[in-house]
Write an enzyme that holds these catalytic residues in place. Structure first.
Site, PDB file in Angstrom:
ATOM      1  N   SER A 127      71.951   9.727  27.992  1.00  0.00           N
ATOM      2  CA  SER A 127      70.870   9.815  28.971  1.00  0.00           C
ATOM      3  C   SER A 127      71.038   8.760  30.058  1.00  0.00           C
ATOM      4  CB  SER A 127      69.548   9.582  28.238  1.00  0.00           C
ATOM      5  OG  SER A 127      68.507   9.356  29.158  1.00  0.00           O
ATOM      6  N   TYR A 152      63.820   4.773  21.768  1.00  0.00           N
ATOM      7  CA  TYR A 152      64.580   5.994  22.062  1.00  0.00           C
ATOM      8  C   TYR A 152      65.804   5.664  22.931  1.00  0.00           C
ATOM      9  CZ  TYR A 152      66.005   9.972  24.860  1.00  0.00           C
ATOM     10  OH  TYR A 152      66.767  10.893  25.523  1.00  0.00           O
ATOM     11  N   LYS A 156      70.170   5.723  22.264  1.00  0.00           N
ATOM     12  CA  LYS A 156      71.235   6.328  23.083  1.00  0.00           C
ATOM     13  C   LYS A 156      72.333   5.301  23.359  1.00  0.00           C
ATOM     14  CE  LYS A 156      69.575  10.407  23.249  1.00  0.00           C
ATOM     15  NZ  LYS A 156      70.229  11.463  22.475  1.00  0.00           N
ATOM     16  N   GLY A 300      56.202   1.778  31.944  1.00  0.00           N
ATOM     17  CA  GLY A 300      57.581   2.036  31.519  1.00  0.00           C
ATOM     18  C   GLY A 300      58.392   2.884  32.488  1.00  0.00           C
TER      19      GLY A 300
HETATM   20  N1  UFG Z   1      55.240  12.354  36.188  1.00  0.00           N
HETATM   21  C1  UFG Z   1      54.009  12.510  36.786  1.00  0.00           C
HETATM   22  N2  UFG Z   1      53.048  13.177  36.095  1.00  0.00           N
HETATM   23  C2  UFG Z   1      53.244  13.701  34.846  1.00  0.00           C
HETATM   24  C3  UFG Z   1      54.531  13.548  34.246  1.00  0.00           C
HETATM   25  C4  UFG Z   1      55.484  12.865  34.956  1.00  0.00           C
HETATM   26  O1  UFG Z   1      53.765  12.054  37.902  1.00  0.00           O
HETATM   27  O2  UFG Z   1      52.324  14.282  34.272  1.00  0.00           O
HETATM   28  C5  UFG Z   1      56.290  11.644  36.933  1.00  0.00           C
HETATM   29  C6  UFG Z   1      56.811  10.438  36.188  1.00  0.00           C
HETATM   30  O3  UFG Z   1      56.012   9.318  36.448  1.00  0.00           O
HETATM   31  C7  UFG Z   1      58.222  10.330  36.733  1.00  0.00           C
HETATM   32  C8  UFG Z   1      58.621  11.794  37.004  1.00  0.00           C
HETATM   33  O4  UFG Z   1      57.403  12.506  37.070  1.00  0.00           O
HETATM   34  O5  UFG Z   1      58.216   9.646  37.944  1.00  0.00           O
HETATM   35  C9  UFG Z   1      59.487  12.383  35.909  1.00  0.00           C
HETATM   36  O6  UFG Z   1      58.858  12.152  34.664  1.00  0.00           O
HETATM   37  P1  UFG Z   1      59.360  12.833  33.307  1.00  0.00           P
HETATM   38  O7  UFG Z   1      58.446  12.376  32.218  1.00  0.00           O
HETATM   39  O8  UFG Z   1      59.514  14.296  33.493  1.00  0.00           O
HETATM   40  O9  UFG Z   1      60.814  12.250  33.120  1.00  0.00           O
HETATM   41  P2  UFG Z   1      61.298  10.732  32.980  1.00  0.00           P
HETATM   42  O10 UFG Z   1      62.191  10.464  34.136  1.00  0.00           O
HETATM   43  O11 UFG Z   1      60.196   9.790  32.756  1.00  0.00           O
HETATM   44  O12 UFG Z   1      62.039  10.793  31.565  1.00  0.00           O
HETATM   45  C10 UFG Z   1      63.184  11.571  31.385  1.00  0.00           C
HETATM   46  C11 UFG Z   1      63.267  12.088  29.954  1.00  0.00           C
HETATM   47  C12 UFG Z   1      63.496  10.970  28.978  1.00  0.00           C
HETATM   48  C13 UFG Z   1      64.624  10.097  29.414  1.00  0.00           C
HETATM   49  C14 UFG Z   1      64.428   9.649  30.820  1.00  0.00           C
HETATM   50  C15 UFG Z   1      65.616   8.917  31.332  1.00  0.00           C
HETATM   51  O13 UFG Z   1      62.083  12.777  29.608  1.00  0.00           O
HETATM   52  O14 UFG Z   1      63.822  11.535  27.725  1.00  0.00           O
HETATM   53  O15 UFG Z   1      64.257  10.777  31.685  1.00  0.00           O
HETATM   54  O16 UFG Z   1      65.329   8.245  32.499  1.00  0.00           O
HETATM   55  F1  UFG Z   1      64.723   8.986  28.638  1.00  0.00           F
END
Ligand code: UFG
Length: 347
Positions: A127, A152, A156, A300
């Protein structure tokens, strides 16, 4: 004779899409999955698309006896794609030992069997989380690995180290770690996709459930980031493009085209999109208006990350082809399929 590939976690989101691409490219697939975060009827979806139902073994890869029994019977496997893992960032903070046990023990068991039964090749689901908030963007495979933000993410990083050390001790083995950016979307048939488990954490399932009326509104986390519109930037990649990269990685190992026993590739599109841009792409590609509000940052979260894909493009001869609108349209089509089959998917 078709070459046999073991896909662990093959009924899961990325695993099922990869299984489809492997079958479409002439491979025989055998799946191991404990169904902890997926359903057995995904196999029917795979059959609908490819005409082939892959062989399926249901057990937990931490169960050393079952792992041994399985490999004893499948010594003709040419390569393994190891997806099976626990993957919820928040849950990993609550239950770190579960994550360390599941994600590390399963890989150790598999590597032990690879050595014992002379199965030479493994592709590993890594990841972009290993890069944390990079100082320089886009991130290349040489960008520094930063201390993990969650158990998590740490699993990785440790798994990549386990692979490196194990290969160092056994030069019969080859591995490719694939560092995914943000996989989204679903197969164009809309018979496989990402399955919701409770309230989604990830952006795209939350968007499609809001558009479908299952959630009142989407919260956009943070609007004061140092980005074009203040919302966070990610590199979203269509899951089918991601799946195709796994086929290429497996072929590279089987055909001995690797430049080193252990290789690492970034899998993204190379393009960053803000949360507001994603919402706009969803609305314009589906014609559905989204109810959203802007709230505080989520703990986070990093500000921005996107991939330098040069190495993957040049070395693998692979490039992500599907754009953000296609990602959104396919996610929406899948959401509609889920709604049409509500009684099966939602309690
Ligand atoms: N976001 C929102 N509202 C929501 C959900 C997400 O604004 O309801 C935003 C988050 O703050 C972020 C973006 O959308 O800026 C993407 O969020 P995701 O949760 O879809 O994805 P992440 O980048 O946080 O996490 C993903 C994977 C993890 C992995 C990570 C690596 O879900 O498993 O990328 O950076 F670890």
């Amino acid at each position: 004779m078709k070459e046999k590939i073991l896909v662990t976690g093959g009924t899961g989101y990325i695993g099922s899409h990869t299984t489809v691409e492997l079958i479409n490219n002439g491979f025989e697939v055998v799946i191991i999955d404990n169904l902890s975060n997926s359903r057995e009827d995904v196999l029917e979806g795979i059959k609908k698309i490819t005409g082939t139902k892959p062989e399926f073994a249901k057990f937990d890869l931490c169960d050393t006896d079952q792992v041994e029994n399985f490999f004893k019977k499948h010594q003709d496997i040419k390569a393994i794609i190891h997806f099976a893992a626990s993957k919820a960032v928040g849950e990993s903070v609550e239950k770190p030992l579960l994550y360390y046990r599941n994600n590390l023990q399963s890989l150790a068991n598999i590597l032990e069997m690879m050595g014992k039964y002379h199965i030479p090749n493994i592709a590993f689901s890594s990841s972009c989380t290993v890069y944390g908030q990079p100082e320089k963007l886009p991130v290349t495979e040489q960008s520094p690995i930063l201390p993990a933000e969650s158990p998590y993410g740490n699993t990785k990083q440790i798994c990549e180290e386990i692979l490196r050390d194990t290969l160092h001790s056994n030069d019969e083995l080859n591995a490719i770690s694939l560092r995914y950016f943000n996989p989204v979307g679903a197969h164009e048939s809309a018979v496989i996709g990402e399955l919701p488990l409770g309230i989604p954490n990830n952006l795209i399932p939350f968007i499609t459930q809001t558009a479908a009326g299952m959630r009142k509104e989407l919260s956009v986390f943070g609007h004061d980031y140092n980005t074009p519109d203040g919302t966070a930037v990610r590199d979203y990649i269509h899951v089918v493009d991601l799946a195709k990269a796994h086929v290429v990685a497996v072929e590279r190992m089987i055909n001995e085209r690797q430049k080193a026993h252990y290789e690492v590739f970034n899998l993204g599109t190379g393009n960053g999109f803000t949360v507001l841009e994603v919402i706009k792409a969803f609305e314009s590609s589906t014609g559905v208006k989204l109810n959203y509000k802007i709230v505080d940052r989520r703990a986070g979260d990093i500000e921005q990350v996107w991939a330098d894909t040069t190495f993957a493009n040049e070395e693998l001869g692979w490039k992500a082809e599907l754009d953000i609108r296609t990602m959104m349209a396919s996610a929406w089509k899948w959401q509609q399929y889920l709604l049409e089959n509500k009684e099966k998917y939602f309690d």
